[in-house]
Scaffold this active site. Structure first.
Site, PDB file in Angstrom:
ATOM      1  N   ASP A  14       0.827  -1.206   0.000  1.00 19.28           N
ATOM      2  CA  ASP A  14       0.000   0.000   0.000  1.00 19.28           C
ATOM      3  C   ASP A  14       0.865   1.262   0.000  1.00 19.28           C
ATOM      4  O   ASP A  14       1.784   1.387   0.806  1.00 19.28           O
ATOM      5  CB  ASP A  14      -0.915  -0.013   1.226  1.00 19.28           C
ATOM      6  CG  ASP A  14      -2.266   0.574   0.928  1.00 19.28           C
ATOM      7  OD1 ASP A  14      -2.333   1.804   0.746  1.00 19.28           O
ATOM      8  OD2 ASP A  14      -3.251  -0.178   0.863  1.00 19.28           O
ATOM      9  N   SER A  64      -6.985   4.125  -1.536  1.00 20.06           N
ATOM     10  CA  SER A  64      -7.011   2.689  -1.249  1.00 20.06           C
ATOM     11  C   SER A  64      -8.354   2.045  -1.583  1.00 20.06           C
ATOM     12  O   SER A  64      -8.398   0.920  -2.084  1.00 20.06           O
ATOM     13  CB  SER A  64      -6.666   2.442   0.223  1.00 20.06           C
ATOM     14  OG  SER A  64      -5.354   2.884   0.482  1.00 20.06           O
ATOM     15  N   HIS A 125     -18.744  16.165  -2.441  1.00 19.06           N
ATOM     16  CA  HIS A 125     -20.133  15.764  -2.192  1.00 19.06           C
ATOM     17  C   HIS A 125     -21.011  15.969  -3.423  1.00 19.06           C
ATOM     18  O   HIS A 125     -22.083  15.371  -3.539  1.00 19.06           O
ATOM     19  CB  HIS A 125     -20.718  16.574  -1.033  1.00 19.06           C
ATOM     20  CG  HIS A 125     -20.138  16.209   0.290  1.00 19.06           C
ATOM     21  ND1 HIS A 125     -20.683  15.227   1.080  1.00 19.06           N
ATOM     22  CD2 HIS A 125     -19.046  16.663   0.943  1.00 19.06           C
ATOM     23  CE1 HIS A 125     -19.944  15.111   2.184  1.00 19.06           C
ATOM     24  NE2 HIS A 125     -18.950  15.963   2.116  1.00 19.06           N
ATOM     25  N   ARG A 266     -23.615  12.995   4.087  1.00 16.39           N
ATOM     26  CA  ARG A 266     -24.189  14.275   4.519  1.00 16.39           C
ATOM     27  C   ARG A 266     -25.499  14.607   3.792  1.00 16.39           C
ATOM     28  O   ARG A 266     -26.021  15.710   3.920  1.00 16.39           O
ATOM     29  CB  ARG A 266     -23.170  15.404   4.333  1.00 16.39           C
ATOM     30  CG  ARG A 266     -22.008  15.322   5.309  1.00 16.39           C
ATOM     31  CD  ARG A 266     -21.092  16.528   5.220  1.00 16.39           C
ATOM     32  NE  ARG A 266     -20.016  16.456   6.200  1.00 16.39           N
ATOM     33  CZ  ARG A 266     -20.118  16.815   7.475  1.00 16.39           C
ATOM     34  NH1 ARG A 266     -21.273  17.260   7.940  1.00 16.39           N
ATOM     35  NH2 ARG A 266     -19.082  16.720   8.292  1.00 16.39           N
ATOM     36  N   ASP A 403       1.795   3.302   2.959  1.00 20.21           N
ATOM     37  CA  ASP A 403       0.745   4.312   3.004  1.00 20.21           C
ATOM     38  C   ASP A 403       0.599   4.920   4.393  1.00 20.21           C
ATOM     39  O   ASP A 403       0.615   6.138   4.556  1.00 20.21           O
ATOM     40  CB  ASP A 403      -0.580   3.691   2.568  1.00 20.21           C
ATOM     41  CG  ASP A 403      -1.654   4.754   2.367  1.00 20.21           C
ATOM     42  OD1 ASP A 403      -1.342   5.796   1.755  1.00 20.21           O
ATOM     43  OD2 ASP A 403      -2.789   4.556   2.822  1.00 20.21           O
ATOM     44  N   ASP A 444      -1.560  -0.197  -4.627  1.00 21.30           N
ATOM     45  CA  ASP A 444      -2.881   0.340  -4.972  1.00 21.30           C
ATOM     46  C   ASP A 444      -2.814   1.807  -5.373  1.00 21.30           C
ATOM     47  O   ASP A 444      -3.691   2.322  -6.046  1.00 21.30           O
ATOM     48  CB  ASP A 444      -3.861   0.151  -3.808  1.00 21.30           C
ATOM     49  CG  ASP A 444      -3.322   0.712  -2.495  1.00 21.30           C
ATOM     50  OD1 ASP A 444      -2.106   0.999  -2.416  1.00 21.30           O
ATOM     51  OD2 ASP A 444      -4.108   0.838  -1.535  1.00 21.30           O
ATOM     52  N   HIS A 445      -1.765   2.500  -4.935  1.00 19.10           N
ATOM     53  CA  HIS A 445      -1.533   3.910  -5.275  1.00 19.10           C
ATOM     54  C   HIS A 445      -0.189   4.289  -4.683  1.00 19.10           C
ATOM     55  O   HIS A 445       0.398   3.525  -3.915  1.00 19.10           O
ATOM     56  CB  HIS A 445      -2.633   4.828  -4.702  1.00 19.10           C
ATOM     57  CG  HIS A 445      -2.785   4.715  -3.216  1.00 19.10           C
ATOM     58  ND1 HIS A 445      -1.906   5.300  -2.326  1.00 19.10           N
ATOM     59  CD2 HIS A 445      -3.684   4.049  -2.449  1.00 19.10           C
ATOM     60  CE1 HIS A 445      -2.261   5.011  -1.092  1.00 19.10           C
ATOM     61  NE2 HIS A 445      -3.333   4.245  -1.133  1.00 19.10           N
ATOM     62  N   HIS A 463      -1.592  11.054  -0.953  1.00 19.71           N
ATOM     63  CA  HIS A 463      -1.260  10.083  -1.995  1.00 19.71           C
ATOM     64  C   HIS A 463      -0.691  10.832  -3.201  1.00 19.71           C
ATOM     65  O   HIS A 463      -0.746  12.053  -3.264  1.00 19.71           O
ATOM     66  CB  HIS A 463      -2.514   9.309  -2.422  1.00 19.71           C
ATOM     67  CG  HIS A 463      -3.140   8.540  -1.305  1.00 19.71           C
ATOM     68  ND1 HIS A 463      -4.442   8.092  -1.345  1.00 19.71           N
ATOM     69  CD2 HIS A 463      -2.645   8.126  -0.116  1.00 19.71           C
ATOM     70  CE1 HIS A 463      -4.715   7.446  -0.221  1.00 19.71           C
ATOM     71  NE2 HIS A 463      -3.645   7.464   0.540  1.00 19.71           N
TER      72      HIS A 463
END
Length: 514
Positions: A14, A64, A125, A266, A403, A444-445, A463
């Site tokens: 990770d 992730s 959002h 939210r 990570d 994964d990144h 990241h």
């Protein structure tokens, strides 16, 4: 006697990205003889783990959750933001049957179309471009009464940045010759998620009764008055927007109400206030029977129309293994356990038939720079035992160190984390080769390869959008394919196992057996 299985092992390091520059690069600075030797001597390639290649907006850093969903799905899984961007661009959005149905029903009954959502370019959002598209959809379909109820951001955007967005919409309505911004309120009220119903009630009253603490002729004037009261966007108090002679925009039975937020957490509370017959968060002064549309599903128990229901992923790697009577193990520390189980399985909580899971507790420290090796020794011990057990056709493992320690921004700790991982990879590779199995090592990144922000000189704790390595260890003679991405990993594993790849997986194998 049971035949001992030769497992296909996927090790996800990770936050272990690939970066040519050596400055502030914990992976380069660490002593990694094992990974260096594997990179030099084994089939390998670089793959994309960010942006459009994982279903995120262009050039956006990976994460992730998204990474593991793509790894397990074997196809690009579009996140809501990107899915909507794509649909608006190709105009499929304007034919969405739930959205068009709600607008047409209201228009034909002479009712209003209310559009509400977080008016923001933040993209967390919602996105104001999606709200603009919804305004256009309503206007194109002949709706005359179009009311926009703008929730203001200031959290995912600068604290006072709403004016340009409000201007854009006021200009749009002027150009259309119909519709208007009918109310503004800060997200602090409209988008609570902690059951602070007194806040939500203020937003609900503003929407249903067209009553607020303040009133202004235009949205921009209302915002400027809020700034004069020292309220930033997030905290703008309920403000009715209505010039003299304009009809009020209170909601009535039969009106359509489209909620344009795509992120659920939210959006739930105010939605329940409109939708739930037994709602008890506060005593509603006015209960309106509106045609309520959620842009995405905010919760399975909210019973109302959804424009974009969750896309169910059929034949993920885990499900395909189970259908083919294969055994599998998922193993990680606490920090990434959900990623190798729930996310890798495409959002399915339950384990599949033949799927075992091992959870290793992450160390109880305040921050992981204090223990950069985390629980990697115990994780490796359990992983090696599983490889040698002969029980599993495939094993998925995540090492969180790159990570979790990368997020601390502490370079020395990140170097130690990477060095600990090198020892782990050595043990795992030896175990796999000793039983005649196969091993893929990837990430994964990125994260640990960029520990300082060159622009600001501050610690880089986020990241990256850099590629990640992919290495093959095994007895097959394979040739690496360039230009891969995370969603190519599941098809690669299936192909190396000699299994059929399900048609739902559109990824391509990255190691071709010669």
């Amino acid at each position: 006697m049971l035949v001992s299985k030769k497992p296909m092992v996927l090790v996800i390091l990770d936050g272990y990205g690939y970066r040519e520059e050596q400055q502030d690069n914990a992976i380069f600075s660490a002593k990694t003889p094992v990974m260096d030797a594997l990179w030099a001597n084994r089939p390998h390639t670089l793959i994309d783990a960010s942006g459009l290649e994982v279903g995120l907006p262009d050039r956006q850093m990976g994460n992730s959750e998204v990474g593991h969903v793509n790894l397990g799905a074997g196809r690009i899984v579009y996140q809501d933001l990107t899915r909507l961007d794509v649909e608006i661009k190709d105009r499929a959005f304007f034919a969405n049957p739930v959205l068009t149905g709600a607008v047409d029903k209201a228009k034909n009954a002479g009712k209003a179309v209310h559009i509400m959502g977080l008016l923001s370019a933040g993209g967390v959002h919602s996105h104001e471009d999606h709200i603009m598209a919804m305004v256009e959809l309503a206007a194109e379909r002949g709706a005359e009464k179009i009311y926009l109820h703008a929730f203001l951001d200031g959290r995912d955007t600068p604290p006072r940045s709403a004016e340009s967005s409000l201007k854009k919409f006021e200009e749009k309505f002027a150009a259309l010759g119909k519709g208007r911004v009918a109310s503004i309120i800060g997200r602090y009220y409209a988008m609570d998620r902690d059951n602070r119903w007194d806040r939500v009630e203020k937003a609900y009253d503003l929407l249903t009764l067209a009553q607020g603490e303040f009133q202004a002729d235009t949205a921009v004037a209302g915002l400027q008055a809020a700034y004069a009261r020292d309220e930033n966007d997030e905290f703008v108090k309920a403000t009715v927007i209505r010039a003299e002679g304009q009809p009020d925009a209170a909601m009535e039975d039969g009106d359509a109400l489209i909620f344009m937020n795509f992120r659920a957490d939210r959006a739930r509370e105010i939605t329940r206030a409109f939708v739930n017959a037994d709602f008890d968060g506060f005593a509603r002064k006015k209960v309106v029977n509106v045609d309520f549309v959620m842009l995405t599903e905010y919760a399975a128990d909210i019973k109302t129309a959804v424009a974009y229901p969750p896309a169910s992923l059929v034949n993920t790697f885990g499900e395909w293994m189970a259908k083919n009577d294969k055994t599998q193990l998922r193993i990680s520390e606490t920090e990434k356990y959900a990623h190798v189980t729930f996310f890798f399985n495409g959002g399915v909580e339950e384990s599949f038939k033949g799927e075992d899971r091992i959870l290793i507790n992450s160390p109880k420290v305040a921050t992981y720079d204090l223990q950069p090796e985390m629980s990697s020794a115990e994780l490796t011990e359990k992983l090696v035992a599983a490889i040698k057990s002969g029980k599993y056709d495939t094993i998925i493992c995540n090492y969180p160190n790159g990570d979790m320690v990368g997020h601390t921004g502490v370079m020395e700790a990140a170097v130690k984390a990477v060095e600990a991982l090198d020892h782990c990879v050595e043990e795992v590779a030896k175990a796999v080769e000793s039983v005649g199995g196969q091993l893929l090592i990837t990430a994964d990144h990125g994260n640990a390869e960029q520990m300082r922000d060159p622009a600001t000189g501050q610690a880089h704790t986020a990241h990256t959008n850099l590629p990640v390595p992919l290495i093959y260890v095994g007895d097959k003679n394979v040739k690496a394919v360039e230009g891969g991405k995370l969603s190519d990993i599941a098809p690669t594993m299936l192909s190396l196992m000699g299994m059929e790849i399900p048609q739902e997986m559109t990824g391509k194998p990255l190691f071709i057996v010669e």
